[in-house]
Design a protein around this motif. Structure first.
Motif, mmCIF file in Angstrom:
data_model
loop_
_atom_site.group_PDB
_atom_site.id
_atom_site.type_symbol
_atom_site.label_atom_id
_atom_site.label_comp_id
_atom_site.label_asym_id
_atom_site.label_seq_id
_atom_site.Cartn_x
_atom_site.Cartn_y
_atom_site.Cartn_z
ATOM 1 N N LEU A 15 0.824 -1.206 0.000
ATOM 2 C CA LEU A 15 0.000 0.000 0.000
ATOM 3 C C LEU A 15 0.858 1.256 0.000
ATOM 4 O O LEU A 15 0.506 2.254 -0.623
ATOM 5 N N GLN A 16 1.979 1.233 0.678
ATOM 6 C CA GLN A 16 2.878 2.391 0.695
ATOM 7 C C GLN A 16 3.458 2.632 -0.688
ATOM 8 O O GLN A 16 3.573 3.765 -1.132
ATOM 9 N N VAL A 17 3.837 1.564 -1.396
ATOM 10 C CA VAL A 17 4.410 1.703 -2.732
ATOM 11 C C VAL A 17 3.351 2.201 -3.704
ATOM 12 O O VAL A 17 3.590 3.075 -4.523
ATOM 13 N N GLN A 18 2.135 1.644 -3.596
ATOM 14 C CA GLN A 18 1.068 2.026 -4.506
ATOM 15 C C GLN A 18 0.636 3.467 -4.257
ATOM 16 O O GLN A 18 0.327 4.195 -5.183
ATOM 17 N N GLY A 19 0.659 3.912 -3.023
ATOM 18 C CA GLY A 19 0.275 5.275 -2.695
ATOM 19 C C GLY A 19 -1.218 5.405 -2.500
ATOM 20 O O GLY A 19 -2.002 4.678 -3.089
ATOM 21 N N LYS A 20 -1.587 6.355 -1.660
ATOM 22 C CA LYS A 20 -3.009 6.506 -1.359
ATOM 23 C C LYS A 20 -3.780 7.198 -2.479
ATOM 24 O O LYS A 20 -4.987 7.132 -2.523
ATOM 25 N N CYS A 21 -3.080 7.867 -3.382
ATOM 26 C CA CYS A 21 -3.750 8.562 -4.487
ATOM 27 C C CYS A 21 -3.608 7.805 -5.803
ATOM 28 O O CYS A 21 -3.775 8.388 -6.874
ATOM 29 N N ASN A 22 -3.283 6.542 -5.737
ATOM 30 C CA ASN A 22 -3.072 5.746 -6.946
ATOM 31 C C ASN A 22 -3.930 4.496 -6.953
ATOM 32 O O ASN A 22 -3.443 3.402 -7.188
ATOM 33 N N LEU A 23 -5.224 4.660 -6.694
ATOM 34 C CA LEU A 23 -6.117 3.512 -6.773
ATOM 35 C C LEU A 23 -6.136 3.013 -8.211
ATOM 36 O O LEU A 23 -6.088 3.820 -9.146
ATOM 37 N N PRO A 24 -6.192 1.699 -8.421
ATOM 38 C CA PRO A 24 -6.241 1.177 -9.791
ATOM 39 C C PRO A 24 -7.511 1.659 -10.499
ATOM 40 O O PRO A 24 -8.604 1.557 -9.955
ATOM 41 N N ILE A 25 -7.341 2.196 -11.685
ATOM 42 C CA ILE A 25 -8.482 2.744 -12.430
ATOM 43 C C ILE A 25 -9.092 1.644 -13.284
ATOM 44 O O ILE A 25 -8.414 1.041 -14.111
ATOM 45 N N GLY A 43 -12.716 13.608 -15.922
ATOM 46 C CA GLY A 43 -12.256 12.310 -15.450
ATOM 47 C C GLY A 43 -12.950 11.188 -16.202
ATOM 48 O O GLY A 43 -14.108 11.325 -16.604
ATOM 49 N N GLY A 44 -12.235 10.095 -16.392
ATOM 50 C CA GLY A 44 -12.786 8.953 -17.122
ATOM 51 C C GLY A 44 -13.835 8.192 -16.338
ATOM 52 O O GLY A 44 -14.760 7.618 -16.910
ATOM 53 N N ASN A 45 -13.704 8.173 -15.017
ATOM 54 C CA ASN A 45 -14.687 7.523 -14.147
ATOM 55 C C ASN A 45 -14.459 8.004 -12.718
ATOM 56 O O ASN A 45 -13.591 8.844 -12.467
ATOM 57 N N GLU A 46 -15.225 7.472 -11.772
ATOM 58 C CA GLU A 46 -15.154 7.970 -10.396
ATOM 59 C C GLU A 46 -13.800 7.716 -9.731
ATOM 60 O O GLU A 46 -13.366 8.521 -8.909
ATOM 61 N N VAL A 47 -13.115 6.647 -10.096
ATOM 62 C CA VAL A 47 -11.796 6.385 -9.499
ATOM 63 C C VAL A 47 -10.775 7.395 -10.007
ATOM 64 O O VAL A 47 -9.943 7.885 -9.245
ATOM 65 N N ASP A 48 -10.839 7.722 -11.282
ATOM 66 C CA ASP A 48 -9.950 8.736 -11.860
ATOM 67 C C ASP A 48 -10.150 10.074 -11.149
ATOM 68 O O ASP A 48 -9.181 10.742 -10.754
ATOM 69 N N GLN A 52 -7.396 12.061 -8.725
ATOM 70 C CA GLN A 52 -6.972 13.428 -9.017
ATOM 71 C C GLN A 52 -7.320 14.386 -7.876
ATOM 72 O O GLN A 52 -6.535 15.282 -7.559
ATOM 73 N N SER A 53 -8.444 14.191 -7.244
ATOM 74 C CA SER A 53 -8.814 15.028 -6.110
ATOM 75 C C SER A 53 -7.810 14.845 -4.967
ATOM 76 O O SER A 53 -7.374 15.813 -4.336
ATOM 77 N N CYS A 54 -7.415 13.604 -4.735
ATOM 78 C CA CYS A 54 -6.410 13.297 -3.712
ATOM 79 C C CYS A 54 -5.062 13.929 -4.068
ATOM 80 O O CYS A 54 -4.393 14.522 -3.224
ATOM 81 N N ARG A 55 -4.667 13.826 -5.336
ATOM 82 C CA ARG A 55 -3.390 14.413 -5.772
ATOM 83 C C ARG A 55 -3.404 15.933 -5.676
ATOM 84 O O ARG A 55 -2.383 16.553 -5.397
ATOM 85 N N ARG A 56 -4.579 16.534 -5.908
ATOM 86 C CA ARG A 56 -4.703 17.986 -5.736
ATOM 87 C C ARG A 56 -4.402 18.363 -4.286
ATOM 88 O O ARG A 56 -3.689 19.319 -4.023
ATOM 89 N N ARG A 57 -4.957 17.605 -3.343
ATOM 90 C CA ARG A 57 -4.695 17.881 -1.920
ATOM 91 C C ARG A 57 -3.206 17.738 -1.619
ATOM 92 O O ARG A 57 -2.642 18.540 -0.882
ATOM 93 N N GLU A 58 -2.566 16.717 -2.193
ATOM 94 C CA GLU A 58 -1.123 16.538 -1.982
ATOM 95 C C GLU A 58 -0.322 17.720 -2.528
ATOM 96 O O GLU A 58 0.751 18.026 -2.017
ATOM 97 N N GLN A 59 -0.826 18.372 -3.569
ATOM 98 C CA GLN A 59 -0.152 19.523 -4.177
ATOM 99 C C GLN A 59 -0.521 20.837 -3.487
ATOM 100 O O GLN A 59 -0.127 21.906 -3.933
ATOM 101 N N GLY A 60 -1.335 20.746 -2.427
ATOM 102 C CA GLY A 60 -1.736 21.947 -1.707
ATOM 103 C C GLY A 60 -2.937 22.658 -2.323
ATOM 104 O O GLY A 60 -3.259 23.785 -1.950
ATOM 105 N N LYS A 61 -3.590 22.017 -3.269
ATOM 106 C CA LYS A 61 -4.789 22.575 -3.904
ATOM 107 C C LYS A 61 -6.022 21.995 -3.215
ATOM 108 O O LYS A 61 -5.981 20.891 -2.685
ATOM 109 N N PRO A 62 -7.136 22.717 -3.234
ATOM 110 C CA PRO A 62 -8.359 22.153 -2.654
ATOM 111 C C PRO A 62 -8.886 21.015 -3.531
ATOM 112 O O PRO A 62 -8.692 21.031 -4.746
#
Length: 83
Positions: A15-25, A43-48, A52-62
């Protein structure tokens, strides 16, 4: 008990390697529009969208404020896709 501990550690490391913002699409298309204050994201679907929403938070974006079915309007500023 020892084998359970080893299995737990392996799952944790995976899980650490996969990352919390990298759910399989999944391989299906269900277009969604993620709406943020300054941009929109197709986005292509809800997982995508979730990734991306999670990655935005990691980048300091809402995260996205609202998710709508279908593609975003093309005349709006597109949010960047974070890897």
């Amino acid at each position: 008990m020892k084998s359970f501990s080893i299995a737990f550690i392996l799952v944790f490391l995976i899980l650490q390697v996969q990352g919390k913002c990298n759910l399989p699409i999944p391989e299906y298309l269900h277009p969604l529009c993620g709406i943020a204050r300054e941009c929109v994201f197709d986005g292509g679907n809800e997982v995508d969208i979730t990734n991306q929403s999670c990655r935005r938070r990691e980048q300091g974006k809402p995260p996205f404020l609202k998710i709508e079915n279908g593609y975003c309007e093309s005349n709006q500023t597109q949010c960047p896709r974070y890897p």
